[in-house]
Design an enzyme around this catalytic site. Structure first.
Site, PDB file in Angstrom:
ATOM      1  N   ASP A   7       0.893  -1.162   0.000  1.00  0.00           N
ATOM      2  CA  ASP A   7       0.000   0.000   0.000  1.00  0.00           C
ATOM      3  C   ASP A   7       0.933   1.214   0.000  1.00  0.00           C
ATOM      4  O   ASP A   7       1.459   1.591   1.048  1.00  0.00           O
ATOM      5  CB  ASP A   7      -0.898   0.000   1.235  1.00  0.00           C
ATOM      6  CG  ASP A   7      -1.811   1.226   1.279  1.00  0.00           C
ATOM      7  OD1 ASP A   7      -2.217   1.703   0.209  1.00  0.00           O
ATOM      8  OD2 ASP A   7      -2.102   1.697   2.392  1.00  0.00           O
ATOM      9  N   GLU A  67      -1.639  -1.348  -4.984  1.00  0.00           N
ATOM     10  CA  GLU A  67      -2.849  -0.570  -5.238  1.00  0.00           C
ATOM     11  C   GLU A  67      -2.665   0.259  -6.497  1.00  0.00           C
ATOM     12  O   GLU A  67      -1.657   0.929  -6.670  1.00  0.00           O
ATOM     13  CB  GLU A  67      -3.149   0.337  -4.034  1.00  0.00           C
ATOM     14  CG  GLU A  67      -4.508   0.983  -4.107  1.00  0.00           C
ATOM     15  CD  GLU A  67      -4.848   1.706  -2.820  1.00  0.00           C
ATOM     16  OE1 GLU A  67      -5.593   1.144  -2.014  1.00  0.00           O
ATOM     17  OE2 GLU A  67      -4.351   2.833  -2.648  1.00  0.00           O
ATOM     18  N   ASP A 140      -2.451   0.917   7.210  1.00  0.00           N
ATOM     19  CA  ASP A 140      -1.683   0.715   5.982  1.00  0.00           C
ATOM     20  C   ASP A 140      -1.195  -0.725   5.856  1.00  0.00           C
ATOM     21  O   ASP A 140      -1.131  -1.273   4.750  1.00  0.00           O
ATOM     22  CB  ASP A 140      -0.506   1.689   5.926  1.00  0.00           C
ATOM     23  CG  ASP A 140      -0.972   3.130   6.051  1.00  0.00           C
ATOM     24  OD1 ASP A 140      -1.127   3.584   7.201  1.00  0.00           O
ATOM     25  OD2 ASP A 140      -1.184   3.782   5.020  1.00  0.00           O
TER      26      ASP A 140
END
Length: 186
Positions: A7, A67, A140
């Site tokens: 992430d 992502e 996260d």
């Protein structure tokens, strides 16, 4: 297969390593890299690159699940995030990893069944799927785990063979083959 889930971020980067074999998966490690003490963008990007290379050297992943870039309201934030994503992807390409990008919506849908789920809902579902502990102040790490699990669910599950049934205009097998993006795998 070993999946490195990232992430990306320029203040906090979440990471997770997931070992995947058929339907089974287990967490190898997860955590965050905090970069708020770094004074400029270049130092943060260097730190991201070095930490990703370290994770690759230690855990020898086969693939990166990251992502996908998304559009936000603040162009400066989007630019910084894009740079962080690029550094992560570059470090992984340098090591020969395959790269797979997933939208936040797709990750949430894979984990919770709802594309509009909150980060907290995703974290709660991951806690019910796996036994792990994290610092709840930073989501996260669980975001990175969610990305890795999404990749596992999209690619790691071998579906049993089924007999084809006839449906209007073709077969169920043909329908499924043509509509892979509509299939939710649990």
């Amino acid at each position: 297969m070993t999946i490195l889930g990232i992430d990306p971020g320029t203040n906090i980067m979440g990471y997770a390593v997931l070992k995947s074999q058929g339907r089974h998966s287990e967490i190898v490690t997860l955590g965050v890299v905090k970069m708020n003490r770094q004074s400029n963008q270049e130092e943060k990007l260097k730190m991201i690159f070095e930490r990703v290379r370290e994770l690759i050297n230690i855990y020898q992943p086969d693939t990166l699940a990251i992502e996908e870039p998304f559009y936000g309201k603040n162009p400066q934030s989007m630019l910084k995030l894009g740079r962080a994503q690029g550094v992560v992807i570059g470090a992984c390409l340098q090591s020969g990893l395959s790269i797979h990008e997933y939208t936040p919506r797709r990750v949430k849908q894979s984990i919770t069944g709802r594309g509009g789920a909150s980060k907290e809902q995703v974290a709660a579902m991951l806690h019910s799927m796996y036994d792990f502990s994290t610092d709840t102040k930073y989501l996260d790490a669980t975001d990175a785990l969610g990305i890795a699990v999404c990749h596992h669910l999209q690619n790691g599950i071998e579906l049993p063979q089924v007999k084809t049934a006839r449906v209007k205009g073709g077969s169920w097998a043909a329908f499924l083959a043509q509509n892979q993006d509509r299939i939710i795998r649990k």
